[in-house]
Design an enzyme around this catalytic site. Structure first.
Site, mmCIF file in Angstrom:
data_model
loop_
_atom_site.group_PDB
_atom_site.id
_atom_site.type_symbol
_atom_site.label_atom_id
_atom_site.label_comp_id
_atom_site.label_asym_id
_atom_site.label_seq_id
_atom_site.Cartn_x
_atom_site.Cartn_y
_atom_site.Cartn_z
ATOM 1 N N ASP A 188 38.314 -4.130 32.683
ATOM 2 C CA ASP A 188 38.699 -3.800 31.308
ATOM 3 C C ASP A 188 40.005 -3.005 31.284
ATOM 4 O OD1 ASP A 188 36.694 -2.003 32.550
ATOM 5 O OD2 ASP A 188 37.173 -0.694 30.881
ATOM 6 N N ASN A 189 40.478 -2.606 32.442
ATOM 7 C CA ASN A 189 41.752 -1.883 32.504
ATOM 8 C C ASN A 189 42.838 -2.738 33.134
ATOM 9 O OD1 ASN A 189 40.548 0.355 31.358
ATOM 10 N ND2 ASN A 189 40.075 1.302 33.316
ATOM 11 N N ASP B 128 32.428 10.371 21.899
ATOM 12 C CA ASP B 128 32.794 11.012 20.636
ATOM 13 C C ASP B 128 34.024 10.370 19.991
ATOM 14 O OD1 ASP B 128 34.756 11.825 22.346
ATOM 15 O OD2 ASP B 128 34.425 13.976 22.108
ATOM 16 N N ARG C 49 37.194 4.407 21.500
ATOM 17 C CA ARG C 49 37.953 5.531 20.938
ATOM 18 C C ARG C 49 39.398 5.109 20.682
ATOM 19 N NH1 ARG C 49 39.803 9.753 25.546
ATOM 20 N NH2 ARG C 49 39.967 8.320 27.286
ATOM 21 N N ARG D 292 42.584 -7.894 27.729
ATOM 22 C CA ARG D 292 42.207 -7.503 29.085
ATOM 23 C C ARG D 292 41.431 -8.627 29.748
ATOM 24 N NH1 ARG D 292 41.738 -1.665 28.031
ATOM 25 N NH2 ARG D 292 42.458 -1.379 25.914
ATOM 26 N N LYS E 221 44.752 5.893 20.273
ATOM 27 C CA LYS E 221 43.722 6.271 21.249
ATOM 28 C C LYS E 221 43.269 7.675 20.888
ATOM 29 C CE LYS E 221 42.963 6.207 26.259
ATOM 30 N NZ LYS E 221 43.540 5.687 27.515
ATOM 31 N N ASP F 85 45.953 1.805 30.744
ATOM 32 C CA ASP F 85 44.761 2.664 30.889
ATOM 33 C C ASP F 85 44.763 3.447 32.187
ATOM 34 O OD1 ASP F 85 43.744 2.031 28.472
ATOM 35 O OD2 ASP F 85 41.991 0.949 29.175
HETATM 36 P P1 AMP Z 1 38.247 4.026 30.048
HETATM 37 O O1 AMP Z 1 37.508 4.593 31.211
HETATM 38 O O2 AMP Z 1 39.035 5.038 29.286
HETATM 39 O O3 AMP Z 1 39.033 2.819 30.395
HETATM 40 O O4 AMP Z 1 37.117 3.586 29.009
HETATM 41 C C1 AMP Z 1 36.046 2.746 29.309
HETATM 42 C C2 AMP Z 1 35.243 2.488 28.060
HETATM 43 O O5 AMP Z 1 34.681 3.710 27.574
HETATM 44 C C3 AMP Z 1 36.011 1.914 26.898
HETATM 45 O O6 AMP Z 1 35.153 1.041 26.224
HETATM 46 C C4 AMP Z 1 36.326 3.115 26.058
HETATM 47 O O7 AMP Z 1 36.554 2.781 24.711
HETATM 48 C C5 AMP Z 1 35.076 3.944 26.235
HETATM 49 N N1 AMP Z 1 35.334 5.373 26.051
HETATM 50 C C6 AMP Z 1 35.974 6.203 26.890
HETATM 51 N N2 AMP Z 1 36.022 7.454 26.397
HETATM 52 C C7 AMP Z 1 35.373 7.436 25.211
HETATM 53 C C8 AMP Z 1 35.076 8.410 24.217
HETATM 54 N N3 AMP Z 1 35.435 9.679 24.355
HETATM 55 N N4 AMP Z 1 34.404 8.008 23.127
HETATM 56 C C9 AMP Z 1 34.020 6.734 22.980
HETATM 57 N N5 AMP Z 1 34.265 5.777 23.871
HETATM 58 C C10 AMP Z 1 34.939 6.106 24.982
HETATM 59 MG MG MG Z 2 40.011 1.454 29.605
#
Ligand code: AMP
Ligand code: MG
Length: 497
Positions: free
Chosen positions: A251-252, A124, A92, A182, A112, A261
């Site tokens: 990844d963070n 989404d 996203r 990352r 983002k 993140d």
């Molecule tokens: P995060 O937990 O935000 O660090 O995200 C972990 C992974 O989930 C990353 O690959 C993000 O791009 C994906 N991700 C998180 N929220 C969404 C979303 N609403 N739609 C698509 N991908 C998401």
């Molecule tokens: Mg992340």
């Protein structure tokens, strides 16, 4: 954009084909500017001063990308709560380009919440107003506290609804980072055994973040050491300010050493190393006190991903990696001790001896044990030590029930601190022990008003306060107070995904 020049120079898109997918942001229905970081825009040499608000909304929604933008979704993998996910990526988010800032540093500009990408899996691709404004507040707070961090340049309301547990107003953030590389970026290509990509990515990262190492024969090992050193320094800063990231998945973790993140992050109130706020961290893996160890664990995953680059032959490479990783604890401790020493006002002239190190670490450790036993507010207790240094210990004593134990510690501390004149000491202490952090109840209050009522005033007032973390202005008193009793015990944060 006629009056809006970004001067993009997009090295990631140019130099790393195969590491991303070119992808446009989704059009936004009715973009409206909620936040613009004009100070940061100036630092980035973006010419936005004369740009109309509707144009800014169009730019930062992605509806009208500035000239030179090349939106891409970056590929990455990651260990999430210890388990490997081979394909995450920008689900996203989109890197829209890079600019060279006033200091000559290359900075990423990324969206983002800009819609689905090939990495979205079941998501989404959207984001909501609350979590994006939260990112503004935390990033600006970290920046004001002198902690390396990504920062928010802009937030727009999309005018669209986002569906989570409830229906929420949609938003899109524009984030600025030293880079978005990352640990998980390396893991992605290593897991696919695409060694040439790992090498190109490492060469790119070295050229971008550690150019001094270019050309050195053992540059990959030296680079791993530099990444580890930055993490050790960063983690010490987090710990010394009571920051809990909440989701330290690989990844963070940025190889540039910035805080990134910070979805479910929060600041500690009553001191306890086991503090966890994130609703999804059921086992407490990312509890406050575990963070340095987790950083080291994440670095081990980076080392594994680049292992073939570290030396010829697996055994030799493992030896190099082990040597670097085993130095992390000492490096972290050195940064932590330098930090707590400053917080305790113990910066005596002359270099500290090994005996000083040991004594000061014990003094700091005993202070933290007192805070834990007394459930004292972490931020207030440190801040009020400066008053005690000026001979007014009452304010700090108020925070503790067991005052004899505190008094004994204060006497020990005063004896050690006597080498530095009191006036100098207290001024220096007040510069490193913040009065104002983004307190959880204030953050929630601000986000709630913005999200449910469209009222940005509490957000703006809080933002002004956290930008002055060490200011004693009485007008900011409400931002310096801990949450009302019981609030913190039940406080949970959410990823906002
Ligand atoms: P995060 O937990 O935000 O660090 O995200 C972990 C992974 O989930 C990353 O690959 C993000 O791009 C994906 N991700 C998180 N929220 C969404 C979303 N609403 N739609 C698509 N991908 C998401
Ligand atoms: Mg992340």
């Amino acid at each position: 954009m006629p009056d809006t020049v970004f001067n993009f120079d997009n090295s990631y898109a140019r130099e790393l084909p195969g590491c991303y997918v070119a992808w446009p942001p989704a059009p936004v229905e009715a973009p409206r500017l909620l936040f613009l970081n004009r100070e940061l825009a100036l630092e980035l040499r973006l010419e936005l001063a004369a740009t109309a608000e509707s144009t800014l909304a169009a730019i930062f929604s992605g509806n009208a990308l500035p000239e030179g933008a090349t939106p891409i979704a970056q590929a990455y993998a990651g260990h999430q709560f210890g388990n490997f996910s081979p394909q995450l990526g920008d689900g996203r988010a989109l890197l829209i380009g890079e600019v060279i800032d006033r200091h000559g540093c290359r900075r990423d500009l990324a969206f983002k919440g800009s819609g689905r990408t090939p990495f979205s899996r079941n998501g989404d691709g959207k984001a909501a107003v609350g979590p994006m404004l939260r990112e503004v507040l935390i990033g600006e707070a970290m920046h004001a506290l002198g902690i390396p961090t990504t920062r928010a340049l802009a937030v727009i309301a999309t005018g669209e609804a986002v569906y989570r547990e409830t229906t929420l107003p949609g938003a899109q953030l524009t984030r600025v980072a030293a880079s978005h590389i990352r640990v998980g970026t390396f893991e992605y290509f290593a897991a696919r055994d695409e060694r040439e990509h790992v090498r190109r990515l490492a060469d790119y990262a070295i050229a971008r973040h550690d150019p001094d190492l270019c050309g050195a024969e053992d540059r990959y090992a030296q680079w791993l050491r530099a990444v580890a050193e930055r993490q050790a320094a960063l983690l010490a800063q987090w710990m010394n300010v009571g920051f809990i990231h909440g989701v330290m998945n690989t990844d963070n973790m940025s190889i540039a050493g910035e805080t990134i993140d910070f979805g479910p992050c929060a600041f500690m109130e009553a001191y306890h190393p086991g503090t966890v706020f994130s609703s999804i961290d059921e086992s407490g893996r990312y509890a406050y006190g575990n963070q340095p160890g987790i950083a080291q664990w994440n670095l081990a995953r980076l080392a594994e991903a680049i292992l073939p680059l570290l030396a010829d032959g697996e055994d030799a490479a493992v030896e190099v990696a082990t040597d670097i990783l085993s130095g992390f604890g000492a490096s972290y401790r050195r940064h932590w001790l330098a930090g707590v020493r400053a917080k305790l006002g113990l910066q005596a002239p002359g270099a500290p001896t090994a005996a000083d190190d040991e004594a000061d670490a014990a003094l700091a450790g005993d202070w933290l044990a007192l805070l834990q036993a007394g459930q004292a507010d972490y931020t207030l207790a440190w801040r009020r030590l400066a008053d005690a240094a000026e001979g007014r210990p009452d304010a700090v004593r108020e925070l503790f029930a067991d005052t004899p134990a505190l008094d004994a510690w204060l006497a020990r501390w005063q004896a050690r601190a006597a080498a530095v004149p009191a006036a100098q000491r207290t001024q220096a202490m007040r510069r490193v022990n913040p009065r104002i952090i983004p307190r959880n109840h204030r953050v929630e209050e601000a986000l709630d008003a913005a999200s449910s009522a469209g009222d940005l005033r509490p957000f703006e007032a809080l933002l002004q306060a956290i930008r002055r973390p060490c200011d004693d202005d009485p007008a900011l008193a409400r931002y310096a107070e801990p949450a009302p009793g019981g609030y913190t015990d039940g406080y949970r944060t959410f990823c906002g995904t």
